[in-house]
Design a protein around this motif. Structure first.
Motif, mmCIF file in Angstrom:
data_model
loop_
_atom_site.group_PDB
_atom_site.id
_atom_site.type_symbol
_atom_site.label_atom_id
_atom_site.label_comp_id
_atom_site.label_asym_id
_atom_site.label_seq_id
_atom_site.Cartn_x
_atom_site.Cartn_y
_atom_site.Cartn_z
ATOM 1 N N GLY A 22 22.238 -4.471 -29.357
ATOM 2 C CA GLY A 22 22.495 -4.487 -27.917
ATOM 3 C C GLY A 22 22.456 -5.851 -27.284
ATOM 4 O O GLY A 22 22.579 -5.969 -26.068
ATOM 5 N N ALA A 23 22.285 -6.899 -28.093
ATOM 6 C CA ALA A 23 22.209 -8.262 -27.562
ATOM 7 C C ALA A 23 23.470 -9.038 -27.922
ATOM 8 O O ALA A 23 24.039 -8.863 -29.000
ATOM 9 C CB ALA A 23 20.987 -8.982 -28.101
ATOM 10 N N ARG A 24 23.880 -9.918 -27.020
ATOM 11 C CA ARG A 24 24.964 -10.844 -27.309
ATOM 12 C C ARG A 24 24.360 -12.193 -27.691
ATOM 13 O O ARG A 24 23.507 -12.718 -26.985
ATOM 14 C CB ARG A 24 25.879 -11.003 -26.092
ATOM 15 N N TRP A 25 24.813 -12.732 -28.811
ATOM 16 C CA TRP A 25 24.289 -14.001 -29.296
ATOM 17 C C TRP A 25 25.411 -14.732 -30.023
ATOM 18 O O TRP A 25 26.395 -14.130 -30.445
ATOM 19 C CB TRP A 25 23.093 -13.782 -30.226
ATOM 20 N N VAL A 26 25.263 -16.033 -30.129
ATOM 21 C CA VAL A 26 26.267 -16.864 -30.788
ATOM 22 C C VAL A 26 25.565 -17.904 -31.649
ATOM 23 O O VAL A 26 24.431 -18.289 -31.388
ATOM 24 C CB VAL A 26 27.191 -17.578 -29.766
ATOM 25 N N ILE A 27 26.269 -18.337 -32.696
ATOM 26 C CA ILE A 27 25.766 -19.411 -33.554
ATOM 27 C C ILE A 27 26.380 -20.721 -33.106
ATOM 28 O O ILE A 27 27.589 -20.811 -32.851
ATOM 29 C CB ILE A 27 26.120 -19.157 -35.029
ATOM 30 N N GLY A 28 25.566 -21.759 -33.003
ATOM 31 C CA GLY A 28 26.057 -23.082 -32.636
ATOM 32 C C GLY A 28 25.428 -24.149 -33.509
ATOM 33 O O GLY A 28 24.891 -23.873 -34.581
ATOM 34 N N GLY A 29 25.509 -25.389 -33.048
ATOM 35 C CA GLY A 29 24.896 -26.499 -33.764
ATOM 36 C C GLY A 29 25.565 -26.788 -35.094
ATOM 37 O O GLY A 29 26.723 -26.451 -35.331
ATOM 38 N N SER A 30 24.814 -27.414 -35.988
ATOM 39 C CA SER A 30 25.358 -27.837 -37.279
ATOM 40 C C SER A 30 25.867 -26.667 -38.112
ATOM 41 O O SER A 30 26.915 -26.763 -38.766
ATOM 42 C CB SER A 30 24.290 -28.596 -38.069
#
Length: 211
Positions: A22-30
């Motif tokens: 139920g959560a929205r999340w994204v991968i970033g960085g290296s």
């Protein structure tokens, strides 16, 4: 040069654990850049994921058995966020909630549910799919932290697919308060003049705040 290695097993396990939470999340960085095929000076040491504050709480609850610490407010001269860490698949996952940057007069706030997740890019990994932050975010972030090497790489990627990457970048610029100097650096990275960068497809330019 070959793309940098990244902790594929850990990312796949993370995708599985957070599926349907139920959560929205994204991968970033290296790690996010490595997933796009970047050749970095060193392999990613951890997996940075971003979420809004409420979703970060949901993610922490789902990953409670993997936690290394409890979420805590963190503030430096440049960054403000709610940080927590998890050991998954031999890698450390850093959850960054409600991330804000204040740098040399510029102010930038990550809006994951409303902006970064919808405008992000899907990436297939072993065990599932993950969402990468849009390149516009990566460019703004690296300009504000003065990582000029990353800006050059990200700018080149944006120039290869301008119709895909420029609209989210323009939206992020419109929703945040960056100085004229920072916007100038972003425009230079994507090989546009400032008026061209700030021009919306319908014609009128975006306003520049904080300058």
């Amino acid at each position: 040069m070959a793309a940098s290695a990244y902790p594929a097993e850990a990312i796949g396990e993370l995708a599985r654990l957070l599926d349907a939470c139920g959560a929205r999340w994204v991968i970033g960085g290296s790690t996010g850049l490595a997933l796009r095929g970047a050749s970095l000076d060193r392999a990613p040491r951890d997996i940075d994921i971003y979420a809004d504050e409420e979703d970060a709480s949901r993610i922490h609850a789902r990953l409670a058995s993997y936690k290394q610490d409890e979420p805590r407010y963190s503030e430096t001269d440049r960054y403000k966020s709610i940080l927590s860490h998890y050991a998954i698949g031999g890698a450390v996952v850093e959850l960054v909630g409600n991330f804000r940057i204040c740098s040399a007069g510029s102010r930038y706030h990550t809006e994951v549910g409303q902006m970064l997740h919808p405008a992000g890019d899907d990436c297939q990994v072993p065990g599932g799919r993950v969402r990468l932050v849009p390149l516009g975010h990566e460019l703004i972030f690296n300009v504000l932290r003065e990582r000029h090497d990353r800006c050059q790489l990200i700018g080149e990627w944006i120039r290869r697919q301008p119709t895909h990457h420029l609209p989210p970048l323009r939206s992020l610029l419109a929703r945040n308060a960056l100085t004229q100097a920072a916007i100038g650096q972003i425009a230079h990275a994507v090989n546009l003049s400032v008026p061209e960068l700030l021009a919306s497809p319908s014609g009128p330019g975006l306003s520049m705040e904080g300058n």
